[in-house]
Design an enzyme around this catalytic site. Sequence first.
Site, mmCIF file in Angstrom:
data_model
loop_
_atom_site.group_PDB
_atom_site.id
_atom_site.type_symbol
_atom_site.label_atom_id
_atom_site.label_comp_id
_atom_site.label_asym_id
_atom_site.label_seq_id
_atom_site.Cartn_x
_atom_site.Cartn_y
_atom_site.Cartn_z
ATOM 1 N N ASP A 201 0.839 -1.198 0.000
ATOM 2 C CA ASP A 201 0.000 0.000 0.000
ATOM 3 C C ASP A 201 0.880 1.257 0.000
ATOM 4 O O ASP A 201 1.901 1.309 0.702
ATOM 5 C CB ASP A 201 -0.873 -0.035 1.269
ATOM 6 C CG ASP A 201 -1.834 1.124 1.349
ATOM 7 O OD1 ASP A 201 -2.737 1.194 0.520
ATOM 8 O OD2 ASP A 201 -1.659 1.983 2.247
ATOM 9 N N GLU A 255 12.532 -14.891 -0.370
ATOM 10 C CA GLU A 255 12.870 -16.009 0.519
ATOM 11 C C GLU A 255 11.903 -17.176 0.293
ATOM 12 O O GLU A 255 12.128 -18.288 0.767
ATOM 13 C CB GLU A 255 12.793 -15.576 1.993
ATOM 14 C CG GLU A 255 13.875 -14.582 2.400
ATOM 15 C CD GLU A 255 13.596 -13.950 3.770
ATOM 16 O OE1 GLU A 255 12.759 -14.490 4.540
ATOM 17 O OE2 GLU A 255 14.210 -12.899 4.049
HETATM 18 C C1 NOJ Z 1 -4.219 3.314 -0.569
HETATM 19 C C2 NOJ Z 1 -5.391 2.435 -0.328
HETATM 20 O O1 NOJ Z 1 -5.736 1.788 -1.523
HETATM 21 C C3 NOJ Z 1 -6.486 3.328 0.203
HETATM 22 O O2 NOJ Z 1 -7.722 2.682 0.236
HETATM 23 C C4 NOJ Z 1 -6.057 3.816 1.560
HETATM 24 O O3 NOJ Z 1 -7.023 4.717 2.045
HETATM 25 C C5 NOJ Z 1 -4.709 4.527 1.493
HETATM 26 N N1 NOJ Z 1 -3.746 3.813 0.705
HETATM 27 C C6 NOJ Z 1 -4.129 4.681 2.862
HETATM 28 O O4 NOJ Z 1 -3.706 3.426 3.344
#
Ligand code: NOJ
Length: 532
Positions: A201, A255
């Site tokens: 993310d 890994e």
């Molecule tokens: C990207 C994620 O896809 C989104 O849904 C989220 O709110 C933000 N990152 C923060 O983690």
Amino acid sequence: MADFAWWQRGVIYQLYPRSFQDGDGDGVGDLAGIHQRLDYLAWLGVDAVWIPPIYPSPMADFGYDITDHCAIDPLFGTLAEFDALLAEAHERGLRVILDFVPNHTSDMHPWFQDALRGRDAAHRDWYLWADPAADGGPPNNWRSHFGGPAWTLDPVTGQYYLHAFLKEQPDLNWRNPAVARAMAQVMRFWLDRGVDGLRLDATWHLIKDEHLRNNPPDPSWHAGLPEHEKLAHVYTSDRPEVQRLVCELRQVVDEYPDRVLIGELYLPIERVVAYYGTAGNGIHLPANALLIGAPWDADSIGAAADRYEALLPVFGWPNWALGNHDKPRIAGRVPPGHSRLAALLLLTLRGTPTLYYGDELGMCDGEIPPAAIRDPIERNMPGLGRGRDPQRTPMQWDDSPNAGFSPGQPWLPVAAGFEALNVAGQRADDASLLTLYRRLLQLRRAEPALAVGRYAGQGAPPGILRYEREHDGRYLTVVLNFNETPRRIPGLQGRVLLSTLGRDEGRDIDDSLLLLPGEGAILTGRPGPAAG
Ligand code: NOJ
């Protein structure tokens, strides 16, 4: 095909766990619900399912604010249920990809709670703290993506902490090796359990300028855009050190055999491809959002695909998506009827497609009455059209109350019109969008040229997109008519394998093919010279 990894050959299906299927009747989707629907995913013919965060969370950002990276939130189920889900998925030949959220935790995470205890707390330096500016305000001009400053003052210790997103999502300090070690352990926790991949993310945010320099103004900003876009995020995103970090994360994934690392990257495409690393030591699939951002016309999409292909490093495997849980749904971004073209595009361009749940039905963004708004973006920045609830409405399974999603009150309203647009109805309809998706998925399995073949854009008349795929001497041509009028495509020879409207299939073409408005087709055989 055997030379290609599963994540190159295959198709990923992204669901939204709160909205896919509720198994316990509380109105929120869960692991038991996903379990119930594995047969659907296997029937559809996808290869992997990406499940956004299911970890313990106060849900300020619906799971992207984590308090324990190595557990399951009771709202979704238990770790034992997760293990069972993974085993059942594997039994059906489905891989499972989980979200991994390295940029921030919840403010309720024990690490941050400890950091709040004082400047000398053991975990203080796990987060990013700075003294107030001379006027007592935030240390610099950085803004949060979710509205307001990216800094929040902790009155007890008199310092500000940084958060790229909500103030409930403090950013971790990735320059601290203890953070890197702890998060590598989190990755191993899930990879040890047999998870097939991780989606990083907010990858491009992981490192921020250590001198905390102010971001410069973005001259392209105009009224109507969110306030944080007034600034060019030069010092808060895509910092050179992120590349090194990503290589370290890749080493952890390496890994384990046969796992995939996907990275969320909203950056210009020439920067996205930098995340493949050098000699393939970076992210396997740096997410390509070109189809989410490109204007919906043959020229723009053709140019985007050609450019992406040209920019890819030799070892870089492409990927495509039409949408995700953060972006308006494709069905509402294209003219009526063009969802079929979009399906053809997604599943025939070269690279791993990610299909967002419900797009296979043509689900549209739901109308969310003000009282039902849940997304923090819409709550903090109302009316800018950035709210994400509309694309997160419950999956439409059938025409029963709540679309078969839940016997309870769904956490978000089911989109209007579900009685006519649902899985049960479309499964029974040979002409439905769902049937088209399934046929395309079957064809990708049967035709290595579609799954892994070479791509070559070809000249075509206005409003027509045309490209060739080839593998082991087998050539396929894909043609898509973006025009609102029928068009005859010259210079085509071969057999029509599939039409998005089911026309002419099995017919041999030796000169030209007529495509109706919004129709696309796949043809076999080596085409004649492309028409300009
Ligand atoms: C990207 C994620 O896809 C989104 O849904 C989220 O709110 C933000 N990152 C923060 O983690």
